[in-house]
Design an enzyme around this catalytic site. Structure first.
Site, PDB file in Angstrom:
ATOM      1  N   CYS A  37      -1.650  -1.727  -8.681  1.00 24.89           N
ATOM      2  CA  CYS A  37      -0.356  -2.409  -8.631  1.00 24.89           C
ATOM      3  C   CYS A  37      -0.011  -2.756  -7.184  1.00 24.89           C
ATOM      4  CB  CYS A  37       0.726  -1.519  -9.228  1.00 24.89           C
ATOM      5  SG  CYS A  37       0.563  -1.247 -11.003  1.00 24.89           S
ATOM      6  N   CYS A  56      -3.866   7.516 -11.139  1.00 29.45           N
ATOM      7  CA  CYS A  56      -2.657   7.106 -11.855  1.00 29.45           C
ATOM      8  C   CYS A  56      -2.385   7.957 -13.084  1.00 29.45           C
ATOM      9  CB  CYS A  56      -2.767   5.637 -12.265  1.00 29.45           C
ATOM     10  SG  CYS A  56      -4.170   5.298 -13.354  1.00 29.45           S
ATOM     11  N   CYS A 110       1.789  -0.319  -4.641  1.00 31.15           N
ATOM     12  CA  CYS A 110       1.131   0.954  -4.334  1.00 31.15           C
ATOM     13  C   CYS A 110      -0.302   0.783  -3.845  1.00 31.15           C
ATOM     14  CB  CYS A 110       1.153   1.853  -5.573  1.00 31.15           C
ATOM     15  SG  CYS A 110       2.812   2.239  -6.177  1.00 31.15           S
ATOM     16  N   CYS A 136       6.323   6.528 -12.802  1.00 29.63           N
ATOM     17  CA  CYS A 136       6.103   5.087 -12.958  1.00 29.63           C
ATOM     18  C   CYS A 136       4.749   4.827 -13.618  1.00 29.63           C
ATOM     19  CB  CYS A 136       6.179   4.400 -11.596  1.00 29.63           C
ATOM     20  SG  CYS A 136       6.230   2.585 -11.679  1.00 29.63           S
ATOM     21  N   CYS A 137       3.713   5.526 -13.162  1.00 20.11           N
ATOM     22  CA  CYS A 137       2.386   5.364 -13.766  1.00 20.11           C
ATOM     23  C   CYS A 137       2.387   5.821 -15.222  1.00 20.11           C
ATOM     24  CB  CYS A 137       1.346   6.159 -12.981  1.00 20.11           C
ATOM     25  SG  CYS A 137       0.868   5.424 -11.410  1.00 20.11           S
TER      26      CYS A 137
END
Length: 228
Positions: free
Chosen positions: A198, A224, A201, A115-116
């Site tokens: 985010c 990240c 998280c 995702c990062c």
């Protein structure tokens, strides 16, 4: 093979190690001109403020991942409105809905590294392409993984000079600068968050935890991928 740019970065890192943050940023502005930018997570606007004094109208790059707290977007908008900077917002190739369709919902819970990579690392690499040097707000006191951050170093992955003008600052130094200059900060910093990323998280930190403990809590992940 060591490039001229890399040699420049390593030499500056040695020569500017004990220099004040404004001097480091003046060097960056004088050396790179329009090919220098500041990246900001909008946790605070300290480095953007410092850089705007060294180079009025400096580019400030913000990554809008689609998962930010409303307070973070509000801080970004305020920085663009009141500071002498050129605000540039980067976005991932896919919206959150498009990513959910491609990878399944809540990828950040199942594979936060991916995702990062999709929402931060790739957009930043594309967004930094016009620049030779970029500045960040990394500080050595934030976590053990950042303890060796140079004030000027070489970003080998991107082939760019990476500048951390407040690397030697403490949290108290940041707070004092904010108070002295009235610098914008993310409201979440007064609501138990020591580091703001985010929303899915990031959590508030507990007493005695380091500033990064609220990021990806319960996982071995501490970064990240933007910084190594």
């Amino acid at each position: 093979m060591t490039t001229d740019l890399e040699q420049l970065a390593l030499r500056a890192g040695r020569e500017l190690e004990d220099a004040p943050a404004p001097e480091i940023l003046r060097w960056a502005a004088d050396t790179f001109g329009d090919r220098f930018c500041v990246t900001s997570s909008m946790e605070d606007a300290v480095v953007a403020h410092l850089a705007s004094r060294a180079r009025p109208g400096v580019d400030v790059v913000f990554l809008d991942t689609g998962y930010h707290f409303p307070e973070t977007i509000g801080t970004r908008d305020a920085v663009g409105a009141v500071m002498d900077v050129r605000l540039i917002t980067l976005t991932p190739r896919q919206s959150v809905a498009e990513q959910d369709a491609a990878y399944g919902p809540a990828l950040h819970d199942r594979d936060p590294d991916l995702c990062c990579a999709l929402r931060k690392v790739r957009p930043l690499e594309e967004g930094l392409s016009p620049y030779d040097a970029w500045a960040t707000g990394l500080r050595r006191d934030e976590s053990p993984t950042r303890a060796g951050t140079p004030v000027v170093g070489w970003d080998a992955r991107r082939g760019k000079v990476k500048i951390a003008p407040i690397a030697r600052w403490t949290r108290d130094d940041v707070d004092a600068y904010v108070a002295e200059h009235g610098v914008l900060t993310n409201p979440l910093l007064t609501d138990g968050y020591a580091s703001v990323g985010c929303a899915p998280c990031t959590r508030r930190v507990r007493e005695g935890e380091d500033a990064r403990a609220g990021r990806w809590a319960g996982r071995a992940k501490t970064e990240c991928g933007l910084h190594g």
